[in-house]
Design a protein around this motif. Structure first.
Motif, PDB file in Angstrom:
ATOM      1  N   GLY A  42       1.038  -1.185   0.171  1.00  0.00           N
ATOM      2  CA  GLY A  42       0.056  -0.097   0.124  1.00  0.00           C
ATOM      3  C   GLY A  42       0.755   1.186   0.102  1.00  0.00           C
ATOM      4  O   GLY A  42       0.548   2.280  -0.830  1.00  0.00           O
ATOM      5  N   ALA A  43       2.056   1.231   1.083  1.00  0.00           N
ATOM      6  CA  ALA A  43       2.903   2.400   0.848  1.00  0.00           C
ATOM      7  C   ALA A  43       3.537   2.697  -0.450  1.00  0.00           C
ATOM      8  O   ALA A  43       3.652   3.891  -1.051  1.00  0.00           O
ATOM      9  CB  ALA A  43       3.848   2.221   2.123  1.00  0.00           C
ATOM     10  N   ALA A  44       3.866   1.474  -1.187  1.00  0.00           N
ATOM     11  CA  ALA A  44       4.562   1.841  -2.682  1.00  0.00           C
ATOM     12  C   ALA A  44       3.638   2.327  -3.480  1.00  0.00           C
ATOM     13  O   ALA A  44       3.887   3.365  -4.304  1.00  0.00           O
ATOM     14  CB  ALA A  44       4.956   0.403  -3.065  1.00  0.00           C
ATOM     15  N   MET A  45       2.201   1.982  -3.474  1.00  0.00           N
ATOM     16  CA  MET A  45       1.275   2.276  -4.393  1.00  0.00           C
ATOM     17  C   MET A  45       1.029   3.813  -3.935  1.00  0.00           C
ATOM     18  O   MET A  45       0.873   4.604  -4.980  1.00  0.00           O
ATOM     19  CB  MET A  45       0.051   1.670  -4.140  1.00  0.00           C
ATOM     20  CG  MET A  45       0.210   0.200  -4.817  1.00  0.00           C
ATOM     21  SD  MET A  45      -1.311  -0.753  -4.268  1.00  0.00           S
ATOM     22  CE  MET A  45      -2.541  -0.136  -5.037  1.00  0.00           C
ATOM     23  N   ALA A  46       1.057   4.248  -2.643  1.00  0.00           N
ATOM     24  CA  ALA A  46       0.403   5.650  -2.503  1.00  0.00           C
ATOM     25  C   ALA A  46       1.569   6.742  -2.580  1.00  0.00           C
ATOM     26  O   ALA A  46       1.241   7.774  -2.986  1.00  0.00           O
ATOM     27  CB  ALA A  46       0.317   5.767  -0.823  1.00  0.00           C
ATOM     28  N   VAL A  47       2.951   6.256  -2.289  1.00  0.00           N
ATOM     29  CA  VAL A  47       4.062   7.068  -2.495  1.00  0.00           C
ATOM     30  C   VAL A  47       4.575   7.080  -4.100  1.00  0.00           C
ATOM     31  O   VAL A  47       5.032   8.371  -4.534  1.00  0.00           O
ATOM     32  CB  VAL A  47       5.293   6.570  -1.639  1.00  0.00           C
ATOM     33  CG1 VAL A  47       6.645   7.197  -1.874  1.00  0.00           C
ATOM     34  CG2 VAL A  47       4.801   6.827  -0.301  1.00  0.00           C
ATOM     35  N   ALA A  48       4.493   6.006  -4.863  1.00  0.00           N
ATOM     36  CA  ALA A  48       5.161   5.872  -6.128  1.00  0.00           C
ATOM     37  C   ALA A  48       4.099   5.380  -7.155  1.00  0.00           C
ATOM     38  O   ALA A  48       4.398   4.347  -7.793  1.00  0.00           O
ATOM     39  CB  ALA A  48       6.504   5.272  -6.050  1.00  0.00           C
ATOM     40  N   PRO A  49       2.938   5.631  -7.369  1.00  0.00           N
ATOM     41  CA  PRO A  49       2.070   5.236  -8.176  1.00  0.00           C
ATOM     42  C   PRO A  49       2.223   5.016  -9.721  1.00  0.00           C
ATOM     43  O   PRO A  49       2.101   4.317 -10.303  1.00  0.00           O
ATOM     44  CB  PRO A  49       0.693   6.266  -7.963  1.00  0.00           C
ATOM     45  CG  PRO A  49       1.238   7.598  -7.598  1.00  0.00           C
ATOM     46  CD  PRO A  49       2.652   7.227  -6.668  1.00  0.00           C
ATOM     47  N   GLY A  50       2.977   6.109  -9.891  1.00  0.00           N
ATOM     48  CA  GLY A  50       3.829   5.856 -11.421  1.00  0.00           C
ATOM     49  C   GLY A  50       4.377   4.905 -11.693  1.00  0.00           C
ATOM     50  O   GLY A  50       4.359   3.978 -12.509  1.00  0.00           O
ATOM     51  N   LEU A  51       5.353   4.471 -10.584  1.00  0.00           N
ATOM     52  CA  LEU A  51       6.473   3.176 -10.712  1.00  0.00           C
ATOM     53  C   LEU A  51       5.457   2.248 -10.765  1.00  0.00           C
ATOM     54  O   LEU A  51       5.699   1.148 -11.397  1.00  0.00           O
ATOM     55  CB  LEU A  51       7.501   3.502  -9.792  1.00  0.00           C
ATOM     56  CG  LEU A  51       8.163   2.222  -9.544  1.00  0.00           C
ATOM     57  CD1 LEU A  51       8.919   2.072 -11.055  1.00  0.00           C
ATOM     58  CD2 LEU A  51       9.404   2.279  -8.322  1.00  0.00           C
ATOM     59  N   VAL A  52       4.825   2.171  -9.654  1.00  0.00           N
ATOM     60  CA  VAL A  52       3.720   1.047  -9.507  1.00  0.00           C
ATOM     61  C   VAL A  52       3.172   0.510 -10.794  1.00  0.00           C
ATOM     62  O   VAL A  52       2.665  -0.494 -11.311  1.00  0.00           O
ATOM     63  CB  VAL A  52       2.995   0.994  -8.139  1.00  0.00           C
ATOM     64  CG1 VAL A  52       1.880  -0.084  -8.118  1.00  0.00           C
ATOM     65  CG2 VAL A  52       3.817   1.067  -7.077  1.00  0.00           C
ATOM     66  N   ARG A  70      -3.115   5.901  -5.572  1.00  0.00           N
ATOM     67  CA  ARG A  70      -2.620   6.507  -4.311  1.00  0.00           C
ATOM     68  C   ARG A  70      -3.842   6.243  -3.325  1.00  0.00           C
ATOM     69  O   ARG A  70      -3.315   5.955  -1.999  1.00  0.00           O
ATOM     70  CB  ARG A  70      -2.635   8.012  -4.415  1.00  0.00           C
ATOM     71  CG  ARG A  70      -1.270   8.507  -5.229  1.00  0.00           C
ATOM     72  CD  ARG A  70      -1.018  10.061  -4.879  1.00  0.00           C
ATOM     73  NE  ARG A  70      -0.025  10.514  -5.822  1.00  0.00           N
ATOM     74  CZ  ARG A  70       1.354  10.598  -5.444  1.00  0.00           C
ATOM     75  NH1 ARG A  70       1.612  10.129  -4.229  1.00  0.00           N
ATOM     76  NH2 ARG A  70       2.244  10.901  -6.441  1.00  0.00           N
ATOM     77  N   GLY A  71      -4.995   6.422  -3.642  1.00  0.00           N
ATOM     78  CA  GLY A  71      -6.153   6.073  -2.784  1.00  0.00           C
ATOM     79  C   GLY A  71      -6.207   4.701  -2.305  1.00  0.00           C
ATOM     80  O   GLY A  71      -6.347   4.184  -1.170  1.00  0.00           O
ATOM     81  N   MET A  72      -5.896   3.756  -3.430  1.00  0.00           N
ATOM     82  CA  MET A  72      -5.869   2.122  -3.201  1.00  0.00           C
ATOM     83  C   MET A  72      -4.681   1.857  -2.003  1.00  0.00           C
ATOM     84  O   MET A  72      -4.849   1.314  -1.272  1.00  0.00           O
ATOM     85  CB  MET A  72      -5.700   1.412  -4.404  1.00  0.00           C
ATOM     86  CG  MET A  72      -6.968   1.336  -5.156  1.00  0.00           C
ATOM     87  SD  MET A  72      -6.620   0.380  -6.893  1.00  0.00           S
ATOM     88  CE  MET A  72      -6.296  -0.990  -6.411  1.00  0.00           C
ATOM     89  N   GLY A  73      -3.355   2.493  -2.482  1.00  0.00           N
ATOM     90  CA  GLY A  73      -2.446   2.326  -1.495  1.00  0.00           C
ATOM     91  C   GLY A  73      -2.699   3.009  -0.168  1.00  0.00           C
ATOM     92  O   GLY A  73      -2.276   2.059   0.808  1.00  0.00           O
ATOM     93  N   ALA A  74      -3.216   4.002  -0.080  1.00  0.00           N
ATOM     94  CA  ALA A  74      -3.496   4.356   1.378  1.00  0.00           C
ATOM     95  C   ALA A  74      -4.509   3.560   1.976  1.00  0.00           C
ATOM     96  O   ALA A  74      -4.406   3.303   3.320  1.00  0.00           O
ATOM     97  CB  ALA A  74      -3.975   5.914   1.355  1.00  0.00           C
ATOM     98  N   ARG A  75      -5.588   3.116   1.394  1.00  0.00           N
ATOM     99  CA  ARG A  75      -6.343   2.232   2.080  1.00  0.00           C
ATOM    100  C   ARG A  75      -5.830   0.851   2.473  1.00  0.00           C
ATOM    101  O   ARG A  75      -5.933   0.459   3.489  1.00  0.00           O
ATOM    102  CB  ARG A  75      -7.627   2.071   0.916  1.00  0.00           C
ATOM    103  CG  ARG A  75      -8.348   0.723   1.310  1.00  0.00           C
ATOM    104  CD  ARG A  75      -8.993   0.276   0.153  1.00  0.00           C
ATOM    105  NE  ARG A  75      -8.244  -0.649  -0.692  1.00  0.00           N
ATOM    106  CZ  ARG A  75      -8.506  -1.110  -1.877  1.00  0.00           C
ATOM    107  NH1 ARG A  75      -9.608  -0.762  -2.524  1.00  0.00           N
ATOM    108  NH2 ARG A  75      -7.583  -1.993  -2.398  1.00  0.00           N
TER     109      ARG A  75
END
Length: 143
Positions: A42-52, A70-75
């Protein structure tokens, strides 16, 4: 845990199960790493959504997809933290929230049609279904 000692069975033969060790000694020994893994993803998705997004779909993503990731990652990070940091019984609610989120993600990917490449859609559905199944099994053990 003390080392396993194989005791001879009938006829002096040692049973293969004499060497077996439990995989998990408590629900927490599985629940916590599962929660922490969810926090990391989740943190990776929230912090680096472009890379993910690039790793996930093999293409650059736009601002709308970036915001959704970012929203999915935070969730997922919040659900993972709740799963990992509370007691076994209290974690059941967090695990159930994760199951619902994972099934929603899998369903959304399945309904995406041709907007996602078939292989990426299949992987997303499989990961969502696997996460939901793991959450159900861990929640069952934690009760």
């Amino acid at each position: 845990m003390p080392p396993a000692v194989a005791r001879p069975g009938p006829g002096g033969v040692r049973s293969p199960t004499a060497y077996a060790r439990p995989v998990a000694s408590s629900p927490a020994s599985v629940r916590r790493p599962f929660g922490y893994a969810r926090v990391a993803i989740g943190a990776a998705m929230a912090v680096a959504p472009g890379l993910v997004g690039k790793l996930w779909w093999d293409r650059e993503i736009g601002p709308a997809a970036s915001a959704i990731l970012r929203g999915m990652g935070a969730r997922d990070a919040v659900i993972g933290a709740g799963t990992a940091l509370v007691g076994d019984e209290a974690s059941v609610a967090w695990l159930r929230a994760g199951v619902v989120a994972d099934l929603a993600d899998a369903t959304a990917a399945a309904l995406a049609g041709s907007s996602l490449p078939t292989s990426k859609r299949a992987v997303t559905v499989a990961f969502g279904a696997a996460g939901a199944l793991a959450g159900v099994l861990i929640a069952r053990a934690a009760r």
